[in-house]
Design a protein around this motif. Structure first.
Motif, PDB file in Angstrom:
ATOM      1  N   PHE A 102       0.805  -1.169   0.009  1.00 59.51           N
ATOM      2  CA  PHE A 102      -0.127   0.021  -0.013  1.00 59.51           C
ATOM      3  C   PHE A 102       0.908   1.160  -0.137  1.00 59.51           C
ATOM      4  N   TRP A 103       1.769   1.407   0.826  1.00 62.81           N
ATOM      5  CA  TRP A 103       2.558   2.568   1.124  1.00 62.81           C
ATOM      6  C   TRP A 103       3.342   3.134  -0.120  1.00 62.81           C
ATOM      7  N   PRO A 104       3.983   2.286  -0.883  1.00 60.85           N
ATOM      8  CA  PRO A 104       4.613   2.673  -1.992  1.00 60.85           C
ATOM      9  C   PRO A 104       3.547   3.441  -3.020  1.00 60.85           C
ATOM     10  N   ILE A 105       2.425   2.748  -3.344  1.00 61.05           N
ATOM     11  CA  ILE A 105       1.300   3.010  -4.145  1.00 61.05           C
ATOM     12  C   ILE A 105       0.830   4.611  -3.560  1.00 61.05           C
ATOM     13  N   TYR A 106       0.567   4.690  -2.348  1.00 61.58           N
ATOM     14  CA  TYR A 106       0.212   5.806  -1.728  1.00 61.58           C
ATOM     15  C   TYR A 106       1.114   7.056  -1.742  1.00 61.58           C
ATOM     16  N   ASN A 107       2.508   6.812  -1.371  1.00 62.59           N
ATOM     17  CA  ASN A 107       3.523   7.703  -1.467  1.00 62.59           C
ATOM     18  C   ASN A 107       3.733   8.203  -2.962  1.00 62.59           C
ATOM     19  N   ALA A 108       3.825   7.339  -3.957  1.00 58.08           N
ATOM     20  CA  ALA A 108       3.881   7.862  -5.547  1.00 58.08           C
ATOM     21  C   ALA A 108       2.621   8.591  -5.816  1.00 58.08           C
ATOM     22  N   TYR A 109       1.446   8.427  -5.290  1.00 57.85           N
ATOM     23  CA  TYR A 109       0.346   8.989  -5.834  1.00 57.85           C
ATOM     24  C   TYR A 109       0.387  10.567  -5.005  1.00 57.85           C
ATOM     25  N   GLU A 110       0.710  10.496  -3.637  1.00 60.86           N
ATOM     26  CA  GLU A 110       0.954  11.701  -3.198  1.00 60.86           C
ATOM     27  C   GLU A 110       2.100  12.753  -3.772  1.00 60.86           C
ATOM     28  N   GLU A 111       3.207  12.167  -4.306  1.00 62.44           N
ATOM     29  CA  GLU A 111       4.246  12.824  -4.921  1.00 62.44           C
ATOM     30  C   GLU A 111       3.721  13.376  -6.228  1.00 62.44           C
ATOM     31  N   ASP A 112       3.121  12.433  -6.967  1.00 61.54           N
ATOM     32  CA  ASP A 112       2.515  12.981  -8.360  1.00 61.54           C
ATOM     33  C   ASP A 112       1.641  13.969  -8.038  1.00 61.54           C
ATOM     34  N   THR A 113       0.779  13.863  -7.314  1.00 65.22           N
ATOM     35  CA  THR A 113      -0.719  14.870  -7.317  1.00 65.22           C
ATOM     36  C   THR A 113       0.148  16.268  -6.619  1.00 65.22           C
ATOM     37  N   ASN A 114       1.265  16.177  -5.739  1.00 65.19           N
ATOM     38  CA  ASN A 114       1.794  17.524  -5.189  1.00 65.19           C
ATOM     39  C   ASN A 114       2.660  18.080  -6.243  1.00 65.19           C
ATOM     40  N   SER A 115       3.255  17.351  -7.090  1.00 62.55           N
ATOM     41  CA  SER A 115       3.906  17.754  -8.136  1.00 62.55           C
ATOM     42  C   SER A 115       3.122  18.455  -9.276  1.00 62.55           C
ATOM     43  N   LEU A 116       1.717  17.942  -9.720  1.00 61.20           N
ATOM     44  CA  LEU A 116       0.927  18.506 -10.769  1.00 61.20           C
ATOM     45  C   LEU A 116       0.409  19.662  -9.993  1.00 61.20           C
ATOM     46  N   ARG A 117       0.090  19.563  -8.642  1.00 60.63           N
ATOM     47  CA  ARG A 117      -0.553  20.885  -8.016  1.00 60.63           C
ATOM     48  C   ARG A 117       0.565  21.971  -8.041  1.00 60.63           C
ATOM     49  N   ASN A 118       1.948  21.850  -7.892  1.00 65.86           N
ATOM     50  CA  ASN A 118       2.801  22.573  -7.851  1.00 65.86           C
ATOM     51  C   ASN A 118       2.889  23.348  -9.241  1.00 65.86           C
ATOM     52  N   GLU A 119       2.760  22.451 -10.327  1.00 69.72           N
ATOM     53  CA  GLU A 119       2.930  22.822 -11.629  1.00 69.72           C
ATOM     54  C   GLU A 119       1.862  24.033 -11.935  1.00 69.72           C
ATOM     55  N   MET A 120       0.467  23.359 -11.462  1.00 71.16           N
ATOM     56  CA  MET A 120      -0.746  24.176 -11.658  1.00 71.16           C
ATOM     57  C   MET A 120      -0.565  25.780 -11.115  1.00 71.16           C
ATOM     58  N   LYS A 121      -0.068  25.669  -9.733  1.00 71.29           N
ATOM     59  CA  LYS A 121       0.470  26.853  -9.063  1.00 71.29           C
ATOM     60  C   LYS A 121       0.963  27.862  -9.604  1.00 71.29           C
ATOM     61  N   ALA A 122       2.351  27.147 -10.137  1.00 70.22           N
ATOM     62  CA  ALA A 122       3.309  27.988 -10.759  1.00 70.22           C
ATOM     63  C   ALA A 122       2.676  28.815 -12.032  1.00 70.22           C
ATOM     64  N   GLN A 123       1.856  27.860 -12.831  1.00 74.92           N
ATOM     65  CA  GLN A 123       1.266  28.403 -14.077  1.00 74.92           C
ATOM     66  C   GLN A 123       0.525  29.718 -13.744  1.00 74.92           C
ATOM     67  N   ARG A 124      -0.343  29.557 -12.680  1.00 76.34           N
ATOM     68  CA  ARG A 124      -1.272  30.766 -12.430  1.00 76.34           C
ATOM     69  C   ARG A 124      -0.519  31.755 -11.956  1.00 76.34           C
ATOM     70  N   LYS A 125       0.791  31.648 -11.065  1.00 72.85           N
ATOM     71  CA  LYS A 125       1.458  32.750 -10.462  1.00 72.85           C
ATOM     72  C   LYS A 125       2.175  33.346 -11.856  1.00 72.85           C
ATOM     73  N   SER A 126       2.546  32.588 -12.720  1.00 78.27           N
ATOM     74  CA  SER A 126       3.449  33.218 -13.672  1.00 78.27           C
ATOM     75  C   SER A 126       2.481  34.058 -14.779  1.00 78.27           C
ATOM     76  N   SER A 127       1.224  34.114 -14.550  1.00 74.61           N
ATOM     77  CA  SER A 127       0.491  34.646 -15.493  1.00 74.61           C
ATOM     78  C   SER A 127      -0.173  36.083 -14.874  1.00 74.61           C
ATOM     79  N   ASP A 128      -0.002  37.058 -15.492  1.00 69.69           N
ATOM     80  CA  ASP A 128      -0.484  38.422 -14.873  1.00 69.69           C
ATOM     81  C   ASP A 128      -1.887  38.464 -15.415  1.00 69.69           C
TER      82      ASP A 128
END
Length: 144
Positions: A48-74
């Motif tokens: 369970f934990w490797p699957i859970y941790n990989a998902y958490e890491e992937d979603t955090n990475s995607l969330r950070n990408e989305m946040k950076a995209q919004r921040k970089s736009s005026d």
């Protein structure tokens, strides 16, 4: 016997909590909370934990990408074309997130029963709610 393991896990987590950053503390508490709620067998936990941790890491990475995209736009000065491009990118990110979630659920189904997956979702929601309540309580105490 299981209660003994849970108490030991929480005690170990508590010791580690003092030497960690806030994010690490929250993650440690979340792991202990989920472990207690799911009551995973040793075999289930190992898968369970490797699957859970990989998902958490992937979603955090995607969330950070989305946040950076919004921040970089005026946003106030976007042209209609730029706004459409940003909106399309947001839609694609949400589609990625949905695909990621669906794959996560399918991977979890292979290692734990469906009922435990539902309990996991509820446990994550409960943990988030408790975290928010604790945050509110501490900030109310700070104001006094």
């Amino acid at each position: 016997m299981k209660k003994g393991y849970i108490i030991l896990l929480i005690a170990l987590c508590s010791v580690n909590v003092f030497a960690q950053s806030k994010d690490e503390k929250i993650k440690t508490l979340k792991i202990a909370f989920i472990t207690e709620k799911l009551n995973l067998s040793k075999t289930e936990a190992q898968k369970f934990w490797p699957i859970y941790n990989a998902y958490e890491e992937d979603t955090n990475s995607l969330r950070n990408e989305m946040k950076a995209q919004r921040k970089s736009s005026d946003i106030d000065n976007l042209s209609e074309t730029e706004a459409n491009t940003l909106l399309n990118s947001m839609v694609q990110s949400n589609e990625k997130r949905l695909l990621l979630y669906n794959q996560y659920i399918n991977d979890l189904k292979k290692v734990i029963p469906a009922k435990k997956i539902i309990i996991l979702k509820k446990s994550e929601d409960d943990f988030r709610r408790k975290l928010f309540e604790e945050y509110k309580k501490r900030h109310q105490d700070d104001k006094r």
